[in-house]
Design a protein around this motif. Structure first.
Motif, PDB file in Angstrom:
ATOM      1  N   UNK A  30      12.094  40.603  59.855  1.00  0.00           N
ATOM      2  CA  UNK A  30      12.199  41.966  59.349  1.00  0.00           C
ATOM      3  C   UNK A  30      10.835  42.516  58.908  1.00  0.00           C
ATOM      4  N   UNK A  31       9.843  41.642  58.806  1.00  0.00           N
ATOM      5  CA  UNK A  31       8.515  42.083  58.381  1.00  0.00           C
ATOM      6  C   UNK A  31       8.374  42.147  56.875  1.00  0.00           C
ATOM      7  N   UNK A  32       9.231  41.393  56.169  1.00  0.00           N
ATOM      8  CA  UNK A  32       9.210  41.407  54.702  1.00  0.00           C
ATOM      9  C   UNK A  32       8.574  40.122  54.182  1.00  0.00           C
ATOM     10  N   UNK A  33       7.819  40.283  53.114  1.00  0.00           N
ATOM     11  CA  UNK A  33       7.158  39.107  52.535  1.00  0.00           C
ATOM     12  C   UNK A  33       8.164  38.240  51.799  1.00  0.00           C
ATOM     13  N   UNK A  34       7.969  36.938  51.923  1.00  0.00           N
ATOM     14  CA  UNK A  34       8.855  35.988  51.242  1.00  0.00           C
ATOM     15  C   UNK A  34       8.009  35.104  50.341  1.00  0.00           C
ATOM     16  N   UNK A  35       8.197  35.293  49.043  1.00  0.00           N
ATOM     17  CA  UNK A  35       7.469  34.436  48.101  1.00  0.00           C
ATOM     18  C   UNK A  35       8.407  33.420  47.497  1.00  0.00           C
ATOM     19  N   UNK A  36       7.928  32.692  46.526  1.00  0.00           N
ATOM     20  CA  UNK A  36       8.734  31.643  45.880  1.00  0.00           C
ATOM     21  C   UNK A  36       9.940  32.242  45.176  1.00  0.00           C
ATOM     22  N   UNK A  37       9.748  33.424  44.625  1.00  0.00           N
ATOM     23  CA  UNK A  37      10.863  34.036  43.885  1.00  0.00           C
ATOM     24  C   UNK A  37      12.026  34.353  44.807  1.00  0.00           C
ATOM     25  N   UNK A  38      11.676  34.860  45.971  1.00  0.00           N
ATOM     26  CA  UNK A  38      12.735  35.191  46.931  1.00  0.00           C
ATOM     27  C   UNK A  38      13.426  33.913  47.381  1.00  0.00           C
ATOM     28  N   UNK A  39      12.640  32.876  47.663  1.00  0.00           N
ATOM     29  CA  UNK A  39      13.217  31.600  48.111  1.00  0.00           C
ATOM     30  C   UNK A  39      14.142  31.047  47.046  1.00  0.00           C
ATOM     31  N   UNK A  40      13.736  31.163  45.807  1.00  0.00           N
ATOM     32  CA  UNK A  40      14.577  30.655  44.708  1.00  0.00           C
ATOM     33  C   UNK A  40      15.855  31.467  44.591  1.00  0.00           C
ATOM     34  N   UNK A  41      15.714  32.784  44.721  1.00  0.00           N
ATOM     35  CA  UNK A  41      16.903  33.646  44.626  1.00  0.00           C
ATOM     36  C   UNK A  41      17.879  33.303  45.739  1.00  0.00           C
ATOM     37  N   UNK A  42      17.363  33.064  46.924  1.00  0.00           N
ATOM     38  CA  UNK A  42      18.235  32.702  48.045  1.00  0.00           C
ATOM     39  C   UNK A  42      18.908  31.365  47.772  1.00  0.00           C
ATOM     40  N   UNK A  43      18.127  30.401  47.315  1.00  0.00           N
ATOM     41  CA  UNK A  43      18.685  29.075  47.043  1.00  0.00           C
ATOM     42  C   UNK A  43      19.750  29.154  45.953  1.00  0.00           C
ATOM     43  N   UNK A  44      19.490  29.958  44.920  1.00  0.00           N
ATOM     44  CA  UNK A  44      20.462  30.080  43.824  1.00  0.00           C
ATOM     45  C   UNK A  44      21.761  30.679  44.337  1.00  0.00           C
ATOM     46  N   UNK A  92      20.934  25.381  56.102  1.00  0.00           N
ATOM     47  CA  UNK A  92      19.572  25.593  55.601  1.00  0.00           C
ATOM     48  C   UNK A  92      19.377  27.059  55.238  1.00  0.00           C
ATOM     49  N   UNK A  93      19.992  27.524  54.162  1.00  0.00           N
ATOM     50  CA  UNK A  93      19.920  28.955  53.849  1.00  0.00           C
ATOM     51  C   UNK A  93      18.503  29.439  53.569  1.00  0.00           C
ATOM     52  N   UNK A  94      17.718  28.615  52.877  1.00  0.00           N
ATOM     53  CA  UNK A  94      16.363  29.073  52.515  1.00  0.00           C
ATOM     54  C   UNK A  94      15.509  29.232  53.774  1.00  0.00           C
ATOM     55  N   UNK A 128      22.849  30.781  47.490  1.00  0.00           N
ATOM     56  CA  UNK A 128      23.416  30.237  48.725  1.00  0.00           C
ATOM     57  C   UNK A 128      24.699  29.459  48.503  1.00  0.00           C
ATOM     58  N   UNK A 129      24.790  28.776  47.361  1.00  0.00           N
ATOM     59  CA  UNK A 129      25.971  27.945  47.167  1.00  0.00           C
ATOM     60  C   UNK A 129      27.133  28.664  46.514  1.00  0.00           C
ATOM     61  N   UNK A 130      26.961  29.945  46.249  1.00  0.00           N
ATOM     62  CA  UNK A 130      28.028  30.649  45.507  1.00  0.00           C
ATOM     63  C   UNK A 130      29.124  31.129  46.446  1.00  0.00           C
ATOM     64  N   UNK A 131      30.324  31.133  45.886  1.00  0.00           N
ATOM     65  CA  UNK A 131      31.467  31.668  46.645  1.00  0.00           C
ATOM     66  C   UNK A 131      31.391  33.190  46.628  1.00  0.00           C
ATOM     67  N   UNK A 132      31.594  33.806  47.760  1.00  0.00           N
ATOM     68  CA  UNK A 132      31.643  35.270  47.812  1.00  0.00           C
ATOM     69  C   UNK A 132      32.883  35.686  48.594  1.00  0.00           C
ATOM     70  N   UNK A 133      33.404  36.790  48.202  1.00  0.00           N
ATOM     71  CA  UNK A 133      34.426  37.478  49.005  1.00  0.00           C
ATOM     72  C   UNK A 133      35.539  36.553  49.463  1.00  0.00           C
ATOM     73  N   UNK A 134      36.000  35.697  48.581  1.00  0.00           N
ATOM     74  CA  UNK A 134      37.097  34.829  49.001  1.00  0.00           C
ATOM     75  C   UNK A 134      38.396  35.407  48.466  1.00  0.00           C
TER      76      UNK A 134
END
Lengths: 255, 328
Positions: free
Chosen positions: A195-209, A183-185, A211-217
């Protein structure tokens, strides 16, 4: 709450991601970087690691060394100033537009006594991944030239070192890789709130986008996600279990 | 390129003025047991100069790791380290300002103009000093390596092996000579010992300080350096210094006297054995054995020739050959 040892431009705005290699640290940095207020680089700065010999110099037992010249708060101030200069330079050099910085260097997991002195105000996020998956992943990486048991023990040592020293950290939190993957989002929303940071829809979308990407493999396994250790031969799984079954159990990895 | 081949940034000359210690630091570079502590105390007697009371060790035990973490895995496709965050210039300035902290504390505590510091590890770290303190002055204090190595390998406290002592002296001198610092000065302890008063004046001039009445205190601190045995040691440590550092002894004008072939060979065998070159060491041991057997057989030949000539009433063919005993 702890204050930084100096009047720092990065006060309360540095995040350290703690874990050994192949635990999902790069992925977590990228997810945090999805927030517009947080910047991170795909780089392990080693900034605390670079200061470590000065720390041991400061604690010489023979009366020589820099402790003869600097009081503890003076040492902390000088070390924090050094770190701030490095990170501030990164902001300038890479045109980072955020006001927070997230840093991950696996060796920092073993250097928390120093980090706690230079950055008492920082946010420390430990990402814990199944040690069996970590051992398998390290052994497949170009730098993984040791046995599965020894790479598993690297994981165990990092986890134990962090737990042992976490009492020094006012702002410390653990996140499990497997829960983040599921559940990354939701998990990231929780983290941002902490952390005390606001989370709006844009941030949630960026995280969702992201989350499924391969990194550092290192183009090792064919799929992303937890449980890849089950593909190991039974003898290898046994070797890992013998090496770290106590730490696995302490962290809820009992299947 | 391997990590240790990647050049580390030097402090930009324009950034020197950002340091509160710009042009106000003198580092002594010397192998232990050279006499540098005495020179440090002497310099501390000068007006406006503070001698750092204890070694900081901050280059070998501090700065070296910072340099190591500048870049890691530089020959891979995923290098890490501070080089990926900070610019060269910012990193070099940050390291300088951090290194300033302990010495600045000594200056502030005494309101001095100049701080002098000695740590035994600074000689080996002199290239790092050149990176971080290009504006500082360096005083390379040299004493005859044969004496230094013998002292280091004698006694009980902090004793090191003769080979380690000789190697240390050689490595320290080479590191200092190769550091590339623009303000490297060299002083021989033997020259100070020969005339402490002149040496005191020269040391003051190095720091651009008028010693005034303090010249007597400075001279008094240097006088113990004169109380050193004049004979050079000839033991194992001295032989090793001659074997490994003959060029350095020559560079610093320390004459090498005549040594027997056997002693020189023994020293070279010692070097080879300590470096793990077993085949070479073995060859050296065989050469020594051959030399000893040669001398034995040569002596026998000389005597037999003399005895036979005497027995047959012939002129002695060998009166001037080695091994020939004087007639009774």
């Amino acid at each position: 709450m702890s204050s930084p040892p100096i009047d720092s431009p990065l006060a309360d705005r540095v995040i350290f991601v703690l874990a050994t290699n192949r635990s999902g640290t790069t992925w977590l940095v990228k997810l945090l970087d999805a927030h517009p207020d947080i910047a991170g680089l795909d780089a392990e700065s080693m900034v605390i690691s670079g200061l470590w010999d000065f720390w041991t110099n400061y604690h010489r037992f023979d009366g020589t060394g820099i402790s003869a010249y600097l009081a503890p708060d003076e040492f902390a101030a000088a070390a924090r100033l050094f770190c701030d200069r490095i990170i501030t330079s990164a902001f300038k050099r890479h045109n980072l537009s955020a006001s927070w910085y997230v840093e991950k260097s696996p060796p920092h997991s073993h250097l928390l006594p120093l980090a706690a002195v230079t950055h008492p105000d920082a946010w420390y996020i430990e990402i814990v991944r199944d040690g069996r998956d970590v051992a398998k992943s390290i052994s497949e990486a170009p730098f993984g030239d040791e046995t599965l048991a020894s790479t598993a023990q690297q994981w165990a040592k990092a986890v134990q070192d962090i737990r042992q020293e976490s009492w020094r950290l006012d702002r410390y939190r653990t996140i499990r890789y497997e829960e983040l993957f599921a559940d990354p989002v939701g998990q990231m929303a929780d983290l941002f709130e902490w952390l005390g940071l606001e989370v709006g829809d844009e941030v949630a979308k960026a995280v969702a986008d992201f989350a499924g990407k391969e990194v550092s493999t290192y183009k090792t396994s064919t799929r992303i996600g937890p449980g890849k250790w089950r593909d190991l031969p039974p003898a290898d799984i046994r070797d890992i279990q013998f090496a770290i079954d106590d730490v696995l159990a302490e962290n809820g990895y009992t299947d | 390129m391997a990590d240790d081949e990647i050049p580390r940034p030097y402090l930009d000359p324009e950034d020197v003025q950002a340091s509160a210690l710009a042009h106000r630091v003198l580092f002594l570079l010397a192998t232990p047991r050279t006499g540098a502590e005495q020179i440090l105390r002497a310099l501390g007697c000068l007006p406006g100069v503070v001698a750092a009371p204890v070694p900081t060790h901050m280059f070998e035990y501090g700065m070296r790791r910072m340099f190591d973490k500048w870049v890691i895995g530089g020959d891979t496709n995923r290098p890490q380290g501070m080089a990926l965050l900070a610019s060269d210039r910012d990193w070099a300035l940050a390291t300088r300002l951090f290194a300033d902290a302990p010495l600045a504390a000594a200056v502030q505590a005494t309101d001095a103009d100049v701080v002098v510091e000695y740590s035994a590890s600074h000689a080996a770290a002199s290239e790092m000093i050149a990176h971080v303190y290009p504006d500082a002055s360096l005083l390379h204090v040299v004493a005859d390596g044969r004496r230094v190595a013998t002292r280091m390998s004698a006694g009980l406290a902090d004793r090191v092996s003769a080979f380690a002592a000789a190697q240390r002296w050689c490595d320290d001198q080479r590191a200092a000579l190769d550091c590339g610092h623009p303000a490297l000065n060299v002083v021989r302890v033997e020259d100070i010992a020969a005339d402490p008063k002149v040496a005191a004046a020269e040391l003051a001039a190095l720091l651009d300080v008028d010693p005034g009445v303090a010249i007597d205190d400075v001279t008094r601190q240097l006088e113990p350096l004169a109380r050193v045995a004049s004979d050079l040691p000839t033991g194992r440590a001295a032989g090793l210094v001659e074997a490994m550092g003959a060029d350095l002894l020559d560079h610093f004008a320390y004459p090498i006297g005549e040594r027997s072939v056997a002693a020189m060979t023994a020293a070279k065998v010692d070097v080879a054995a300590n470096r793990g070159w077993e085949k070479t060491a073995d060859l050296g041991r065989r050469l020594r054995f051959a030399a000893q057997t040669y001398r034995h057989h040569r002596r026998r030949l000389t005597l037999e020739l003399a005895q036979r000539a005497e027995g047959e009433g012939l002129p002695d063919l060998t009166p001037n050959l080695p091994g020939r005993r004087a007639p009774r």
